[in-house]
Every structure is written in C-alpha cells, then in structure tokens.
Scaffold this motif. Sequence first.
Motif, short mmCIF file in Angstrom:
data_model
loop_
_atom_site.label_atom_id
_atom_site.label_comp_id
_atom_site.label_asym_id
_atom_site.label_seq_id
_atom_site.Cartn_x
_atom_site.Cartn_y
_atom_site.Cartn_z
N VAL A 282 67.62 20.82 -60.39
CA VAL A 282 68.40 19.60 -60.15
C VAL A 282 69.28 19.82 -58.92
O VAL A 282 70.18 20.67 -58.93
CB VAL A 282 69.28 19.24 -61.36
CG1 VAL A 282 70.10 17.98 -61.07
CG2 VAL A 282 68.42 19.05 -62.60
N LEU A 283 69.00 19.07 -57.86
CA LEU A 283 69.76 19.19 -56.61
C LEU A 283 70.90 18.17 -56.65
O LEU A 283 70.68 16.97 -56.58
CB LEU A 283 68.84 18.95 -55.42
CG LEU A 283 67.55 19.78 -55.40
CD1 LEU A 283 66.76 19.54 -54.13
CD2 LEU A 283 67.87 21.26 -55.56
N ASN A 284 72.11 18.70 -56.77
CA ASN A 284 73.28 17.86 -57.00
C ASN A 284 74.03 17.55 -55.69
O ASN A 284 73.84 18.21 -54.68
CB ASN A 284 74.21 18.55 -58.00
CG ASN A 284 75.32 17.65 -58.48
OD1 ASN A 284 75.18 16.43 -58.51
ND2 ASN A 284 76.44 18.24 -58.84
N TYR A 312 64.69 17.18 -59.30
CA TYR A 312 65.41 15.91 -59.32
C TYR A 312 66.58 15.99 -58.34
O TYR A 312 67.28 17.01 -58.25
CB TYR A 312 65.95 15.60 -60.72
CG TYR A 312 64.87 15.29 -61.72
CD1 TYR A 312 64.51 13.98 -62.01
CD2 TYR A 312 64.19 16.33 -62.37
CE1 TYR A 312 63.50 13.69 -62.92
CE2 TYR A 312 63.19 16.05 -63.29
CZ TYR A 312 62.85 14.73 -63.55
OH TYR A 312 61.85 14.45 -64.45
N GLY A 313 66.80 14.92 -57.62
CA GLY A 313 67.96 14.80 -56.77
C GLY A 313 68.95 13.84 -57.40
O GLY A 313 68.59 12.70 -57.71
N VAL A 314 70.18 14.30 -57.63
CA VAL A 314 71.15 13.47 -58.34
C VAL A 314 72.53 13.58 -57.69
O VAL A 314 72.79 14.47 -56.87
CB VAL A 314 71.27 13.88 -59.83
CG1 VAL A 314 69.93 13.86 -60.51
CG2 VAL A 314 71.93 15.25 -59.96
N GLU A 320 73.86 8.55 -59.28
CA GLU A 320 72.56 8.34 -58.65
C GLU A 320 71.53 9.34 -59.18
O GLU A 320 71.76 10.55 -59.18
CB GLU A 320 72.68 8.49 -57.13
CG GLU A 320 71.38 8.26 -56.38
CD GLU A 320 71.51 8.46 -54.89
OE1 GLU A 320 70.50 8.31 -54.18
OE2 GLU A 320 72.64 8.79 -54.44
N GLY A 321 70.40 8.85 -59.63
CA GLY A 321 69.31 9.69 -60.11
C GLY A 321 69.51 10.24 -61.52
O GLY A 321 68.59 10.85 -62.08
N VAL A 322 70.68 10.04 -62.12
CA VAL A 322 70.99 10.64 -63.43
C VAL A 322 70.21 9.95 -64.55
O VAL A 322 69.70 10.61 -65.46
CB VAL A 322 72.50 10.59 -63.71
CG1 VAL A 322 72.80 11.01 -65.15
CG2 VAL A 322 73.25 11.47 -62.73
N LYS A 323 70.10 8.63 -64.48
CA LYS A 323 69.40 7.89 -65.52
C LYS A 323 67.95 8.33 -65.63
O LYS A 323 67.40 8.51 -66.72
CB LYS A 323 69.48 6.39 -65.25
CG LYS A 323 68.89 5.53 -66.36
CD LYS A 323 69.10 4.04 -66.09
CE LYS A 323 68.53 3.20 -67.21
NZ LYS A 323 68.73 1.74 -66.95
N SER A 324 67.30 8.52 -64.48
CA SER A 324 65.90 8.97 -64.48
C SER A 324 65.79 10.38 -65.06
O SER A 324 64.87 10.68 -65.82
CB SER A 324 65.36 8.96 -63.04
OG SER A 324 64.07 9.52 -62.98
N LEU A 325 66.76 11.22 -64.72
CA LEU A 325 66.75 12.60 -65.21
C LEU A 325 66.85 12.65 -66.73
O LEU A 325 66.04 13.31 -67.39
CB LEU A 325 67.91 13.38 -64.58
CG LEU A 325 68.17 14.78 -65.15
CD1 LEU A 325 66.97 15.69 -64.93
CD2 LEU A 325 69.43 15.39 -64.53
#
Length: 357
Positions: A282-284, A312-314, A320-325
């Motif tokens: 997970v790239l934060n 995943y990029g969040v 951003e991107g958290v819901k998909s994760l």
Amino acid sequence: MKFVDEARIKVVAGDGGNGCASFRREKYIPKGGPDGGDGGNGGSVYLVADSGLNTLVDFRTQRMHKAERGQNGMGRERSGRKGQDLHVRVPVGTRVLEGETGELLGELLHHQQELLVAKGGERGIGNVHFKSSTNRTPRQFTHGTPGERRELNLELILLADVGLLGMPNAGKSSLISRISSARPKIADYPFTTLYPNLGVVSLGSGRSFVVADIPGVIEGAAEGAGLGLQFLKHLSRTRLLLHLVDVAPLDESVDYAVEVKQIEQELSRYSAELVDKERWLVLNKKDLLPDETFDERCRELLEAVEWDGPVYGVSAVTGEGVKSLIGDLMQRLEAIWHAERSLDEETDDESWDPLRG
C-alpha cells in the motif's frame, strides 16, 4: 488503560486434605472400630479467556494466584470438603508458557475457553480404609498430596484479520483511524505509536474484519531494535498483511526499495511463517504528489523489489483509494474464511468413526 502484553505469574494449586485416624466412641459401643474419613481434593487453577479484557496489566501487581486447600477428613467417616477451584480471567489471545522451560502449555483463543495450569493435590484417605480381619484398630492414614506450583509466562497476541506493517511514520495510524473507529495517536514524528491498536472495519451488516496497527518496524527489529521484537508477534495470527510505504517522505533521499527489503528481512529473521504470509503493498500519501510523479515512483519501486503481489495507492488523510482497498480486503478475507471452514469440515469428516458415530 496501559497496554501490557507480557506478564509473569505464579500459580499454586491447593493441597489435598489429610485423611483422619479416628475410632468410633459411643455409649454402649466400647469397640466401635475405625471411622476416620477422607480428606478433600485440592482446588485447581484454571485460566479462562474473557473477551472483555484486552490487556495483562492487572498481572503486573497481582502475581500470585492460589487455589483453596482441601479440608481434612473427620470422624464418623465424614469426608473433608473439596478445595474451591480458582478461575483466573485473561484476555482472548493469551499464550501460556511454562516459566522455566518455555514450553507452550496452551493458547486461549475463544471466549470462556479454559486451560488447566495447576492441578490440585489428591486427597488423603482415612483409617476406615485400612481395617481388615487382622487389623481391626488401624491407625494408618495418608496425607494429601501437594498441589502443583508453576511459574507461568503470559503473552497476549492480538487476534486480528489484517496487520498493518511499515516503517515509522508510514501512515499506519492514519489509515486505521480512517477505516475504523480506532483513534491512535497521530503526529509528524517517528514512533508515535508505542503500543498496538485494534480497529474494526465494518462494510455493512455481517461484513467486518479486525485490523491491528503495531509500532513501526526498523532495521534490527527482529533482534530487539526499536519496538519491533516486542510487537512483531502480534502479526503472527493475522491472515493478511498490509505493507505501507510512505511515497512522499520529508527526506527526499529515502530509498523506498531499501526500506521494503529491510522489512522483508526483519520478517524473515523473526519468523519464516511470517515472511511467507500473504502481503499487499500500500503506497500511502498519494495526495502529496502529482499523478505523474506518483506513477513513476510506484513503477520504480515495484521494479526494484520485484513485486508481483497486489498494489494500492491511497491517501489515509483524504481517503483516496481507501474504499477500493477495504472492499478488496473484505472479499479476500471472506474467501480465506470460506476455505478455512471447508478445510475444517473435511478434517471432521475424515476423523469420523462409523463404529462410534
């Protein structure tokens, strides 16, 4: 409440009560014979898992736990009362080790699960058992046996489905606060997290999982550097790891690939099982970079570490991107749980004995 995940205690089971040497003495019965009763068994010590507890802090002050001794036998063939068992409550997830040898005695993984850690002593018998045609006035009786005494090491290992892993200040606490109701301390300096945090991620009725956030891992953690050695064990019971990487650090000279490899190395040193556990990258802090820069850094990192798993990029701050994760995490965990249930059912079928039913 302070989080304490290790404690050393002493448990002492009750001794068995002694048997009694007594003779019946009643009016008009001058030679009534032996009537000494048996003693009672000593009480045992049990550890009981309690889902309402989440720390071993109470054992730092209360180290001795002793069960009741069995009552001695009495005349008129009266037996002594059994010593009362002692039930000591511990958090769910507690691992129990023998203090001197380090032998694993058991793990308490379910609410109300019990583990016998010290067995009570056996009762002594009274002289009524020694009478015979050749020994009509026996004075023999036996003493109760001592109860078991043990030093125990208790280790609390959190029960979580997903573990957050990463260098200090990678954004683990920000992520867990974004996806759950957990509210860990968040600051712009390393080692803000000093103890593990648990958060429940809910995606609707009947769909939820537990996430564990541990202090940041640094080089040498498996040998005790930083807080890694103390808390890496909390990842051992997770089903999946999220490896967070800060792609927008304050220090532009940071090499992300080196950091990822360092953590992989620490996992390998600590446990072969842990390094083989399923792990997602997970790239934060994606919100701090232009899309082109983020994509370039992501591509360079994946090539450098030869990563072939999910990525995943969040942004833990903006979401951003958290819901998909978390949606993908839920689906993956449900597949894992289904596979585990199927395996358990197959194991039960194979162990079924048609003669016993």
